[in-house]
Design a protein around this motif. Structure first.
Motif, PDB file in Angstrom:
ATOM      1  N   PRO A  40      47.325  28.639  44.975  1.00 38.33           N
ATOM      2  CA  PRO A  40      48.742  29.651  45.125  1.00 38.33           C
ATOM      3  C   PRO A  40      48.743  30.450  44.346  1.00 38.33           C
ATOM      4  O   PRO A  40      49.487  31.794  43.752  1.00 38.33           O
ATOM      5  CB  PRO A  40      49.135  28.560  44.898  1.00 38.33           C
ATOM      6  CG  PRO A  40      49.139  27.340  45.604  1.00 38.33           C
ATOM      7  CD  PRO A  40      47.552  27.485  45.483  1.00 38.33           C
ATOM      8  N   ALA A  41      47.124  30.463  43.069  1.00 39.08           N
ATOM      9  CA  ALA A  41      47.131  31.153  42.041  1.00 39.08           C
ATOM     10  C   ALA A  41      46.177  32.162  42.277  1.00 39.08           C
ATOM     11  O   ALA A  41      46.506  33.431  41.974  1.00 39.08           O
ATOM     12  CB  ALA A  41      46.124  30.513  41.028  1.00 39.08           C
ATOM     13  N   MET A  42      45.659  32.679  43.825  1.00 35.58           N
ATOM     14  CA  MET A  42      44.443  33.269  43.989  1.00 35.58           C
ATOM     15  C   MET A  42      46.564  34.790  44.641  1.00 35.58           C
ATOM     16  O   MET A  42      45.483  35.682  44.549  1.00 35.58           O
ATOM     17  CB  MET A  42      43.632  33.032  44.896  1.00 35.58           C
ATOM     18  CG  MET A  42      42.399  32.038  43.978  1.00 35.58           C
ATOM     19  SD  MET A  42      41.708  31.838  45.755  1.00 35.58           S
ATOM     20  CE  MET A  42      40.140  30.599  44.297  1.00 35.58           C
ATOM     21  N   LEU A  43      46.569  34.233  45.776  1.00 37.56           N
ATOM     22  CA  LEU A  43      47.864  34.754  45.784  1.00 37.56           C
ATOM     23  C   LEU A  43      48.466  35.568  44.777  1.00 37.56           C
ATOM     24  O   LEU A  43      49.087  36.259  45.461  1.00 37.56           O
ATOM     25  CB  LEU A  43      48.022  34.003  46.886  1.00 37.56           C
ATOM     26  CG  LEU A  43      47.774  33.273  48.827  1.00 37.56           C
ATOM     27  CD1 LEU A  43      48.944  32.330  49.271  1.00 37.56           C
ATOM     28  CD2 LEU A  43      47.502  34.352  49.449  1.00 37.56           C
ATOM     29  N   ALA A  44      48.776  34.595  43.780  1.00 28.13           N
ATOM     30  CA  ALA A  44      50.037  35.390  42.997  1.00 28.13           C
ATOM     31  C   ALA A  44      48.988  35.981  42.377  1.00 28.13           C
ATOM     32  O   ALA A  44      49.339  37.526  42.472  1.00 28.13           O
ATOM     33  CB  ALA A  44      50.206  33.706  42.268  1.00 28.13           C
TER      34      ALA A  44
END
Length: 701
Positions: A565-569
């Protein structure tokens, strides 16, 4: 150490034994101050339902003399190694039938209440029998327990019987007259029982054996020598059992949940497992190299069931410890700032590092450095009861923990948890002075000489011990611990990325270091970023940073640790550069994210057919479990759109046959999504390409 000798003020105990049972019992002075809980009932001690190699249910005997190191639970010295008085003894195997143990407890009168549980004083009685020639100490202790349990249970079975069953030729009117003379309430002559053995024992304890015997002699003139002998035998039994309740006993603390839904055997067994895990972590903390300046310990706990009561309730129990009871931190991030201590908070932080982010022990409380009733946070949020807050609980503690003001974790060479400058409030003068004093002691010759005599501990392998109750530890992100002057400062690799706090980039020298599996530390950073997004008051109090910028900072660190999820953010962050956003989307797409693959299609350069073909194929292969109608209602890119785009890319590369197949698949998916116009369009395009191919083949022939 020998009895009667003074222990050194700054000395360290001998290495802890590998196999330990219940804690040592309190001294005679502590038992005398503790007293007896009124209204006792008998109970049973079942086998402890503990995991393998984590706990042992054992009996012990209180050592004579005044213990000078009460905060140390393990037996030490010559007596322990030779199996003497200080050694704790293991019970029989779990599969063997053991006689029930007798305890005294008054569940109607708790001595303390907390938010979830109430506490009671519990006593277990041990009677020292005379040693037999050639008998081992272990066998003697087991015979002592068995003999005492049989005697107590036989007495309690007789307590409801009539005195006339043991002393013949006593009439009902005579017993009523004696009952009145001894001060008992009056009864009717038609009652089933007039004077029970239990009432006789209570009068013997209150008035004395001589007074009771005189009253029976004066009011029962017809008693002969044999009847008087039976009466004296019954009184002697009452005295024997009464004194055994008072003198050779061990004090414990029993705990019971106040809510009925929590008062179940499964919850109590979970508490036993959790505290034994903390026990192993405490031993690992003591054996760390370099060692901590103060040794800590965790009480053993067990489970008791009162079989003498109708509902047969369960209780958790542990040794009763005297002294000032303090709570140093909680599972919600609070820490005691009225009394600055380094060891309890250092232990909580050390468990996070020793287990590589898998577990963290919080809610540290107890007397001195003897802790009890802890709570464990697991990074996955599984197990360890309702108090396990998972990664959010870890984030709350790590946000409040002052690594820069704790000399113990710096000396033990644990890596800091990265925070933004200004994320923690400024330290008070008292806390800074406490840190300077602790740092000066760890640099002094006194500690240098003492640490050389300590050694490296017993070499416990904590990962092997936790396999039965927890999950495989994950690697963590970070470098070696910096000096104290650079703690929580901006690391060098961050300053190379950007000149300000506008993070989110993925430099070339860090692209290969992003792990394929999410690390525990990355999970905690993402949880901390979510707390900032929610504007949680527990982390905003006393800070001077912008919550939005701090959230982006921790999100970026989570992405560097492999958090999807952090990569997507980071890929959606408009403040970052286009190549960096594409790289984040590429890493997330490799991890199987359909959303990242679709996002990468909007970030590639126009005309880059090979990249377009790769990301479209990747997005088609990643199944998120939704139907075409669900994607349409969520305003997400549908599968028929991806197949149409894949057909265009294949057509640009000259593969017309594959393009026709993709268009036919797109037409079928459009029909499933209810897009009838697109269905007709894709069908016509596929038919047109098919007819063109057929005419081309005819011309070629």
């Amino acid at each position: 150490r020998r009895r009667g000798t003074r222990a050194p003020r700054c000395g360290r105990p001998e290495p802890l034994p590998r196999r330990a049972g219940l804690p040592l019992a309190p001294s005679r002075q502590e038992r005398r101050r503790g007293g007896i809980a009124a209204g006792g009932r008998q109970g049973a001690w079942p086998d402890a339902p503990a995991p393998q190699r984590l706990q042992e249910l054992a009996q012990g005997r209180a050592p004579r003399g005044r213990p000078r190191h009460r905060h140390l639970e393990q037996p030490r010295g010559r007596d322990c190694r030779r199996g003497g008085r200080g050694a704790r003894l293991r019970c029989a195997n779990r599969g063997m039938d053991r006689p029930p143990r007798v305890v005294r407890i008054d569940p109607a009168n708790p001595i303390a209440k907390g938010r979830m549980r109430e506490c009671f004083r519990l006593k277990k009685v041990l009677e020292p029998p005379r040693p037999e020639p050639g008998e081992a100490p272990r066998e003697r202790a087991q015979r002592r327990v068995d003999h005492h349990a049989d005697k107590i249970y036989a007495w309690h079975a007789d307590c409801s019987s009539e005195v006339s069953e043991f002393v013949p030729h006593l009439g009902r009117r005579t017993l009523l007259r004696v009952r009145h003379r001894l001060g008992l309430p009056g009864l009717s002559i038609h009652n089933a029982t007039i004077f029970t053995v239990g009432e006789l024992a209570e009068r013997v304890q209150a008035l004395g054996a001589r007074k009771v015997e005189i009253e029976f002699g004066e009011n029962c003139p017809g008693l002969g020598a044999s009847e008087l002998k039976a009466l004296r035998t019954l009184i002697a039994r009452a005295i024997d059992v009464t004194t055994s309740w008072q003198r050779p006993s061990i004090n414990y603390m029993a705990k019971r949940y106040m809510k009925q839904e929590d008062d179940t055997p499964e919850v109590y067994r979970g508490d036993v497992v959790m505290q034994e895990v903390c026990k192993r972590l405490a031993l690992q903390f003591n054996s760390w190299s370099p060692p901590p300046p103060k040794m800590i310990d965790m009480l053993h706990v067990g489970l008791v069931r009162l079989t003498g009561r109708p509902d047969q309730p369960f209780f958790g129990y542990e040794s009763f410890v005297t002294g000032e009871y303090r709570k140093w931190n909680t599972n919600g991030g609070w820490r005691d700032e009225s009394n600055f201590r380094h060891t309890p908070h250092a232990f909580s932080f050390a468990t996070f590092r020793m287990t590589k982010g898998a577990l963290m022990v919080v809610d540290v409380q107890g007397v001195g450095d003897l802790y009890t009733d802890p709570q464990v946070h697991s990074c996955s949020g599984q197990g360890f009861g309702e108090g396990n807050l998972g990664a959010r609980g870890m984030a709350l503690f790590l946000h409040s923990f002052r690594y820069d003001l704790n000399p113990i974790v710096q000396y033990m060479d644990f890596e800091p948890f990265l925070l933004m400058p200004g994320e923690q409030p400024s330290a008070s003068e008292a806390e800074a002075a406490k840190f300077e004093a602790g740092e000066a002691y760890l640099k002094s010759q006194t500690w240098f000489r003492r640490s050389r005599s300590i050694g490296s501990g017993d070499g416990l392998d904590i990962e092997d011990e936790l396999d039965a109750v927890t999950w495989e530890s994950k690697p963590f992100l970070g470098q070696r611990a910096p000096p104290a002057s650079q703690v929580n400062a901006f690391p060098a690799f961050l300053s190379r990325c950007v000149d300000s706090l506008e993070v989110g980039e993925l430099p070339r020298d860090l692209r290969s270091s992003v792990p394929d599996i999410e690390t525990s530390e990355a999970t905690v950073h993402m949880a901390l970023a979510q707390l900032y997004d929610e504007r949680d008051e527990r982390i905003l109090a006393g800070t001077t940073v912008d919550p939005e910028a701090t959230s982006r900072f921790h999100t970026w660190l989570a992405a560097l640790g492999g958090c999807l999820p952090a990569m997507l953010a980071c890929a959606k962050d408009d403040a970052a550069t286009r190549p960096s956003r594409l790289q984040w989307a590429h890493n997330a797409a490799k991890r199987g994210s359909r959303e990242a693959s679709v996002l990468a299609l909007s970030l590639i350069e126009p005309g880059d057919t090979m990249l377009e073909l790769f990301y479209v194929q990747r997005a088609i292969e990643c199944d998120d479990g939704r139907t075409e109608r669900q994607r349409k209602s969520d305003m997400d890119t549908c599968q028929h759109e991806l197949h149409a785009r894949l057909a265009a890319a294949n057509l640009a590369l000259g593969d017309r046959a594959t393009a026709v197949q993709n268009l036919e698949r797109a037409a079928a998916l459009a029909m499933e999504a209810g897009e009838f116009r697109l269905h007709e369009r894709y069908s016509e395009e596929a038919a047109q390409l098919g007819s063109d191919d057929q005419s081309s083949e005819e011309d070629a022939n």
